[in-house]
Write a protein that holds these residues in place. Sequence first.
Motif, PDB file in Angstrom:
ATOM      1  N   LYS A 236       0.828  -1.202   0.000  1.00  0.00           N
ATOM      2  CA  LYS A 236       0.000   0.000   0.000  1.00  0.00           C
ATOM      3  C   LYS A 236       0.863   1.252   0.000  1.00  0.00           C
ATOM      4  O   LYS A 236       0.557   2.229  -0.684  1.00  0.00           O
ATOM      5  N   CYS A 237       1.953   1.216   0.782  1.00  0.00           N
ATOM      6  CA  CYS A 237       2.851   2.376   0.835  1.00  0.00           C
ATOM      7  C   CYS A 237       3.570   2.578  -0.500  1.00  0.00           C
ATOM      8  O   CYS A 237       3.874   3.712  -0.885  1.00  0.00           O
ATOM      9  N   ALA A 238       3.840   1.478  -1.192  1.00  0.00           N
ATOM     10  CA  ALA A 238       4.526   1.587  -2.480  1.00  0.00           C
ATOM     11  C   ALA A 238       3.644   2.270  -3.516  1.00  0.00           C
ATOM     12  O   ALA A 238       4.136   2.890  -4.453  1.00  0.00           O
ATOM     13  N   GLY A 239       2.324   2.149  -3.367  1.00  0.00           N
ATOM     14  CA  GLY A 239       1.382   2.840  -4.239  1.00  0.00           C
ATOM     15  C   GLY A 239       1.533   2.458  -5.698  1.00  0.00           C
ATOM     16  O   GLY A 239       1.590   1.283  -6.057  1.00  0.00           O
ATOM     17  N   ILE A 240       1.633   3.439  -6.548  1.00  0.00           N
ATOM     18  CA  ILE A 240       1.661   3.208  -7.991  1.00  0.00           C
ATOM     19  C   ILE A 240       2.932   2.501  -8.438  1.00  0.00           C
ATOM     20  O   ILE A 240       2.983   1.965  -9.542  1.00  0.00           O
ATOM     21  N   PHE A 241       3.984   2.481  -7.559  1.00  0.00           N
ATOM     22  CA  PHE A 241       5.228   1.844  -7.960  1.00  0.00           C
ATOM     23  C   PHE A 241       5.218   0.342  -7.721  1.00  0.00           C
ATOM     24  O   PHE A 241       6.082  -0.379  -8.200  1.00  0.00           O
ATOM     25  N   SER A 242       4.220  -0.156  -6.973  1.00  0.00           N
ATOM     26  CA  SER A 242       4.215  -1.571  -6.622  1.00  0.00           C
ATOM     27  C   SER A 242       4.139  -2.466  -7.846  1.00  0.00           C
ATOM     28  O   SER A 242       4.681  -3.569  -7.870  1.00  0.00           O
ATOM     29  N   SER A 243       3.477  -2.001  -8.897  1.00  0.00           N
ATOM     30  CA  SER A 243       3.342  -2.825 -10.099  1.00  0.00           C
ATOM     31  C   SER A 243       4.668  -3.010 -10.820  1.00  0.00           C
ATOM     32  O   SER A 243       4.827  -3.923 -11.630  1.00  0.00           O
TER      33      SER A 243
END
Length: 251
Positions: free
Chosen positions: A216-223
């Motif tokens: 969740k903290c990674a947000g848009i970068f998690s993908s």
Amino acid sequence: MQRRSRGINTGLILLLSQIFHVGISNIPPVTLATLVLNIWFFLNPLKPLFESCLSVEKCYQQKDWQRLLLSPFHHADDWHLYFNMASMLWKGINLERRLGSRWFAYVIVTFSLLTGVVYLFLEFALAEFMDEPGFRRNCAVGFSGVLFALKVLNNHYCPGGFANILGFPVPNRFACWAELAAIHFISPGTSFAGHLAGILVGLMYTHGPLKKIMRKCAGIFSSNMHYYGHQDHFNSSGELGYADILHIIQD
């Protein structure tokens, strides 16, 4: 706490020899950067050990929070550095290829900070529960807490394997606990709380909410972090390298 002098840094020489034996091109980038960072701070420490080690008294009571950042990347001597980084070399190669470099970097940063926080909580709890102020002054330094957390991840991906702990086969699900006991039986002066903190952080990731919180903290970068990218597989036997079997970590 002062760095112990051994003259020629034999441990550092052995570590560099092992790195070049594996081949720099065969070491994933985040693992290599972690090795280089620890070696650099060993040769060029930002502060003396007594100003970078982590304790409840210095960090919490005196508000010296920078120790959370400094303590994992400073080592007591060249052998402390060698055993920790030799262990990091093999864990990093396996885990970074499995998790992907971006997510593995995220894991290293998170584990480095969170292991220190859990260590402070454990030492504070011991001081309060046992009414022993000395626990607040216990000062830990080194990367081994993070390594125990990574060991939990390593064993999590080999659930049916066995680890060789001092010559005895131990199921992977118990390997971290067995090594925790073995290290402190061999070398009672090591930081039990520091190593236990690493195990607890690893369990928070594999069986608790930490991984979801990190996503969740990674947000848009998690993908882009390729968490599910299992490029390589672990040895099905799950046996640990000699550095894991024999090392005496001085966290």
